[in-house]
Design a protein around this motif. Structure first.
Motif, short mmCIF file in Angstrom:
data_model
loop_
_atom_site.label_atom_id
_atom_site.label_comp_id
_atom_site.label_asym_id
_atom_site.label_seq_id
_atom_site.Cartn_x
_atom_site.Cartn_y
_atom_site.Cartn_z
N GLU A 162 26.78 38.53 -24.86
CA GLU A 162 26.91 38.02 -23.28
C GLU A 162 28.23 38.27 -22.70
OE1 GLU A 162 25.15 34.27 -23.09
OE2 GLU A 162 23.23 34.94 -23.51
N ILE A 163 29.35 38.39 -23.48
CA ILE A 163 30.78 38.33 -23.11
C ILE A 163 31.03 39.79 -22.53
CG2 ILE A 163 31.81 38.78 -24.94
CD1 ILE A 163 33.16 36.38 -22.17
N GLN A 164 30.05 40.60 -22.92
CA GLN A 164 30.28 42.19 -22.34
C GLN A 164 29.83 42.36 -21.06
OE1 GLN A 164 28.32 44.61 -25.30
NE2 GLN A 164 28.75 43.60 -26.79
N ALA A 165 30.85 43.18 -20.28
CA ALA A 165 30.41 43.35 -19.06
C ALA A 165 28.96 43.86 -18.67
CB ALA A 165 31.46 44.39 -18.41
N PRO A 166 28.56 44.77 -19.30
CA PRO A 166 27.18 45.21 -18.91
C PRO A 166 26.15 44.07 -18.76
CG PRO A 166 28.09 46.81 -20.40
CD PRO A 166 28.82 45.60 -20.18
N LEU A 172 23.42 39.23 -13.56
CA LEU A 172 23.55 38.93 -12.02
C LEU A 172 22.60 40.02 -11.19
CD1 LEU A 172 27.53 38.79 -11.73
CD2 LEU A 172 25.89 37.14 -11.90
N GLY A 173 22.48 41.07 -11.70
CA GLY A 173 21.27 42.00 -11.01
C GLY A 173 19.81 41.37 -11.21
N TYR A 174 19.69 40.80 -12.21
CA TYR A 174 18.21 39.95 -12.30
C TYR A 174 18.21 39.14 -11.09
CZ TYR A 174 14.60 37.19 -14.27
OH TYR A 174 13.63 36.45 -14.37
N ASP A 175 19.34 38.24 -11.10
CA ASP A 175 19.11 37.10 -10.15
C ASP A 175 19.08 37.53 -8.93
OD1 ASP A 175 19.47 35.26 -12.07
OD2 ASP A 175 21.87 34.97 -11.84
N LEU A 176 19.62 38.81 -8.37
CA LEU A 176 19.50 39.40 -7.21
C LEU A 176 18.16 39.93 -6.93
CD1 LEU A 176 20.52 40.63 -4.60
CD2 LEU A 176 21.42 42.55 -5.73
N GLU A 295 28.19 37.97 -5.77
CA GLU A 295 28.64 37.61 -7.24
C GLU A 295 29.00 39.00 -7.91
OE1 GLU A 295 26.16 33.44 -8.09
OE2 GLU A 295 25.27 35.41 -8.79
N LEU A 296 27.74 39.98 -7.53
CA LEU A 296 28.07 41.42 -8.11
C LEU A 296 29.29 42.01 -7.59
CD1 LEU A 296 24.45 42.79 -8.68
CD2 LEU A 296 26.02 42.47 -10.38
N VAL A 297 29.41 41.86 -6.28
CA VAL A 297 30.74 42.45 -5.58
C VAL A 297 31.69 41.92 -6.13
CG1 VAL A 297 31.71 42.50 -3.18
CG2 VAL A 297 29.30 42.91 -3.51
N GLN A 298 32.22 40.66 -6.13
CA GLN A 298 33.14 40.09 -6.96
C GLN A 298 33.55 40.64 -8.44
OE1 GLN A 298 33.19 35.99 -8.78
NE2 GLN A 298 35.21 35.60 -7.58
N VAL A 299 32.61 40.89 -9.15
CA VAL A 299 32.90 41.48 -10.41
C VAL A 299 33.57 42.82 -10.14
CG1 VAL A 299 31.70 42.42 -12.61
CG2 VAL A 299 31.12 40.29 -11.56
N ALA A 300 32.90 43.54 -9.20
CA ALA A 300 33.11 45.04 -9.05
C ALA A 300 34.91 45.14 -8.42
CB ALA A 300 32.11 45.84 -7.99
N ASN A 316 29.07 49.95 -12.93
CA ASN A 316 27.96 49.30 -13.48
C ASN A 316 27.38 48.39 -12.19
OD1 ASN A 316 25.92 48.29 -14.84
ND2 ASN A 316 27.22 47.75 -16.73
N SER A 317 28.26 47.55 -11.57
CA SER A 317 28.06 46.85 -10.26
C SER A 317 27.57 47.53 -9.40
CB SER A 317 29.24 45.78 -10.05
OG SER A 317 29.69 45.20 -11.17
N ILE A 318 27.95 48.49 -9.02
CA ILE A 318 27.37 49.25 -7.85
C ILE A 318 25.91 49.87 -8.29
CG2 ILE A 318 27.76 51.52 -6.44
CD1 ILE A 318 30.74 51.17 -6.83
N ASP A 319 25.77 50.33 -9.54
CA ASP A 319 24.26 50.59 -9.83
C ASP A 319 23.20 49.35 -9.73
OD1 ASP A 319 25.44 53.15 -10.65
OD2 ASP A 319 25.81 52.62 -12.62
N ARG A 320 23.83 48.32 -10.20
CA ARG A 320 22.99 47.34 -10.05
C ARG A 320 22.63 46.88 -8.47
NH1 ARG A 320 19.88 46.20 -14.45
NH2 ARG A 320 21.48 46.49 -16.46
N LEU A 321 23.64 46.99 -7.64
CA LEU A 321 23.67 46.61 -6.23
C LEU A 321 22.56 47.75 -5.50
CD1 LEU A 321 26.95 45.72 -5.35
CD2 LEU A 321 25.28 44.08 -5.12
N GLY A 322 22.80 49.10 -5.87
CA GLY A 322 22.02 50.13 -5.53
C GLY A 322 20.51 49.78 -5.74
#
Length: 462
Positions: A162-166, A172-176, A295-300, A316-322
């Motif tokens: 879980e400490i890995q970025a993906p 966070l993408g699941y919450d979104l 939250e995803l934007v902050q990571v990016a 990776n964050s952009i992919d989840r947001l998209g």
């Protein structure tokens, strides 16, 4: 009431005391129940190697398990704190909400502490007694200790994963996505067709005669008890227009709503409206889709900073947001006007539009990654994918605004003509997809009209 219970549940499962407290309660219950069962049934008479023990041996086993479980629980707690500290420093403090909602660490600590408390309670029954052998209780303690070791192994595995970025970005993408599926903000009452909405003159008259409702709370508006708000409006035969929505910061004395007609507004109604607000120290994604977006934007943004310079995490964050925006583009935006069962306008609530979510998702990333070719290209790929799914004209205009700003930023920051040509090509492809989507939508409407006009008529032969 349901909204408040849901908010309380979200706060509880994001804390480190709720799940361990449940485990402790179970451990205490077993600590009183199993010794009583040992006193009732003499398990020592059963000739089995698994049930054979003595009073001295029981004391030794129980004391060893109790002490070791407390020690390991401290290690688990320390390891979890280190993990949260690393996540906060690397990805930002906003990700701590998602990490704290993960139950792996809570279950590990709860099971260890429950086993330790259980052993202490069983040891209490062995004081000054040499004729009592708690066979069942001791074997249950051994089984619980083995289960705790298995949970500990799984906890260590989860911490490393879980400490890995993906994994963090995925959570966070699941919450979104979950926030989008709840249709932000939550539906209030029943919507009516556009022709049934109040006219501009009626709304202007309402704003002239309405009474402003101020608040005595301060903090982030985490949610609104929609059922209670609609009930208050219907019971007093008034219309309530919300000025704030979940995610906004309110201060004492802020006007949060307008109510009319004024002759039906009293102190009880004002108090009832204030009680529908759920205010806290931080934002939550339960009714606030932009909370999960930020939250995803902050990571990016942190990944794009010069100190970290991790473009892969940003992409990776952009992919989840998209992906989430593709889901939103296909969703229906709720009406601002909500009606009760009697078809009377009761609540007016501003929905969060696609353009607002798109801006919250990509504006800061575009600005922070203006000099990053990788981030800009991934933004364009995400916009191109979204453009193939948008249906509403206002959504296409929002994407077109993003394309213009990316085009201007790339011309200002990229000296490489190849990079500019690649971005320009992606911009044109995105526009072509929106045009194709518009033509497909027009063809669908024409087909529906033709089918509606093509009414079969019966002849002599039927």
């Amino acid at each position: 009431m349901e909204t408040r219970l849901t908010s309380l549940w979200d706060q509880s499962r994001a804390s480190f005391w709720f799940v361990p407290s449940l485990f402790l309660a179970v451990g205490i219950m077993f600590g009183f129940t199993l010794p009583m069962l040992d006193l009732t049934v003499d398990f020592s008479k059963y000739e089995s190697i698994w049930l054979q023990t003595t009073t001295a041996g029981s004391r030794s086993v129980l004391s060893t398990i109790a002490g070791s479980m407390v020690t390991v629980a401290g290690v688990v707690f320390s390891l979890n704190m280190v993990t949260l500290s690393i996540a906060s420093g690397q990805y930002g403090s906003r990700v701590l909400r998602s990490r704290m909602e993960d139950n792996t660490a809570q279950i590990a600590m709860g099971s260890l502490l429950a086993t330790s408390v259980y052993c202490f309670l069983v040891l209490r029954t062995l004081q000054d007694r040499d004729d009592y052998v708690p066979v069942l209780s001791v074997n249950a303690a051994i089984i619980m200790a083995i289960a705790c070791l298995m949970i500990l192994i799984y906890f260590v595995h989860e911490v490393a994963s879980e400490i890995q970025a993906p994994r963090i970005v995925e959570a966070l993408g699941y919450d979104l996505n979950a926030s989008i599926e709840r249709l932000y903000p939550e539906r209030i009452g029943q919507a009516r067709p556009a022709e049934g909405e109040p006219s501009d003159d009626e709304m202007e008259q309402f704003h002239q005669d309405c009474v402003a409702v101020d608040t005595t709370a301060e903090g982030y508006l985490q949610g609104i008890d929609v059922s209670a708000l609609l009930h208050a409006a219907k019971s007093n035969d008034v219309t309530i227009e919300l000025r704030k929505r979940p995610g906004d910061f309110i201060t004492t004395g802020d006007a949060i709503a307008d109510v009319g007609p004024p002759d039906k507004v009293d102190d009880d109604l004002l108090r009832a409206i204030r009680e529908t607000l759920i205010v806290g120290t931080n934002r939550t994604p339960r009714q606030d889709v932009n909370c999960a977006v930020h939250e995803l934007v902050q990571v990016a943004i942190r990944a794009l900073s010069p100190g970290i310079n991790d473009s892969f995490t940003a992409m990776n964050s952009i992919d989840r947001l998209g992906a989430a925006l593709c889901r939103l583009a296909l969703s229906e935006i709720p009406s601002s006007y909500r009606y009760d069962d009697d078809d009377k306008l009761r609540v007016i609530a501003r929905p969060c539009s696609f353009a607002e979510v798109l801006g919250a998702a990509f504006n800061q990333i575009r600005q922070s990654g203006a000099d990053s070719e990788a981030a800009t290209l991934r933004l364009m790929e995400a916009l191109s994918t979204i453009a193939a799914r948008v249906r509403r004209e206002e959504d296409k205009e929002a994407i077109e605004d993003q394309l213009k700003m990316i085009d201007r930023a790339s011309r200002e920051n990229f000296a490489d003509e190849t990079a500019q040509a690649t971005i320009l090509k992606l911009i044109e492809r995105t526009r072509e997809r929106m045009i194709a989507r518009r033509e497909d939508a027009q063809d669908d409407r024409e087909t529906e009209e033709e089918q509606a006009d093509d009414v079969p008529t019966g002849g002599a032969n039927g």
